[in-house]
Design an enzyme around this catalytic site. Sequence first.
Site, PDB file in Angstrom:
ATOM      1  N   SER A  57       0.603  -1.431   0.545  1.00 57.24           N
ATOM      2  CA  SER A  57      -0.204   0.506  -0.056  1.00 57.24           C
ATOM      3  C   SER A  57       0.959   1.460   0.476  1.00 57.24           C
ATOM      4  O   SER A  57       0.193   2.633  -0.239  1.00 57.24           O
ATOM      5  CB  SER A  57      -1.189   0.447   1.205  1.00 57.24           C
TER       6      SER A  57
ATOM      7  N   LYS B 274      -5.611   4.276   8.384  1.00 52.14           N
ATOM      8  CA  LYS B 274      -5.222   5.004   7.941  1.00 52.14           C
ATOM      9  C   LYS B 274      -5.676   6.660   7.909  1.00 52.14           C
ATOM     10  O   LYS B 274      -4.423   7.096   8.422  1.00 52.14           O
ATOM     11  CB  LYS B 274      -5.028   4.933   6.712  1.00 52.14           C
TER      12      LYS B 274
END
Length: 348
Positions: free
Chosen positions: A239, A284
């Site tokens: 990611s 996140k």
Amino acid sequence: MNTFFSKIKTKKVLGTITILILISFFIPTPYYLFQPGSVEELASKVTVEGGEKKSDGNLYLTTVLSMKASNIYYLAYGLLAPHTDMRSIVEVKGDFTDKEYDRMLEHMMTSSQQNALVAGLRAAGEEVQVKPNGLFVSTVLGTSDAKGKIEVGDIIRKVDGEPINQMEDFLAFLGDKKAEEKVTLTFTRDGVEKSADIALIPLQNSENKVGVGIVLEDQFLIETARSVKINAADIGGPSAGLMFSLEVYNQLKIGDLTKGYEIAGTGTIDMVGNVGQIGGIREKITAVDKAGIDVFFCPADVHITDTNEKDVLDEAKKNGYEVKIVPVKTIQEAINYLKELPPKQSVA
């Protein structure tokens, strides 16, 4: 006398309870907990030969903190703690063993770094050579004769003694084969060369009528005019690809892409610069808000099953996060956005 026996009974009950509590510490639960992780600047992790690291702002990758709910107390904590997502081990790892899962995470990070290197260099106008370099085993079907012989993480190098460097060659080799015929696969596992005889099986929904019953991914060897070193330490998964590629680009191009802003992001990247979906987007954005980030790049929702853009905007709205969220489809969209930003005004 009754008091004496009552005390003994009480001690036995307390002893039993104590033993049960102690035992419960060692009974694992089938869940993982996911929470907001760290926001880590990239200039210290990426070094481009001849590049410039000095900038007024910073680019950051984002992580998710994951832990096994190793007992019922961790599980209870996960149910009560804010910004915590609970997922079953099967949902996270499938039927991978711990070793296979670790290999898969390492492969995804290595591939992500390669893709980021290529995408970032090419966006900066650099020459990059990409050469096929074997086939990574990402899944072994339960119906395959390879089950128990081939493992996730193995790198296939030859079939019947013939070098095989890419998927196209592998499929062509199997094109005229029939079910139950055997082929010898030569592969490396943890740096050691091995071989196994595998009986072919019929395949459904495939151009090839037969196969070995394993899912493969092309591996590549990257050749560049200048060296690029990426130190991801113990960060796993793909990611961080978008942000790695932006840091490579920023160190190569004249001018400061950050313009004094603190810029974080997430998203996979392929070699042509397309940004892909990731997991843990809600965790996140929470980490990003706590870190005081100005701009957060996230993968745009392109396909009907994509949810990153919707999820991150929803999470930010629910919690009142003020960070500027910018969905992007490609590295070039992210670069264009940053180029158009006015320099950040410093507070006197």
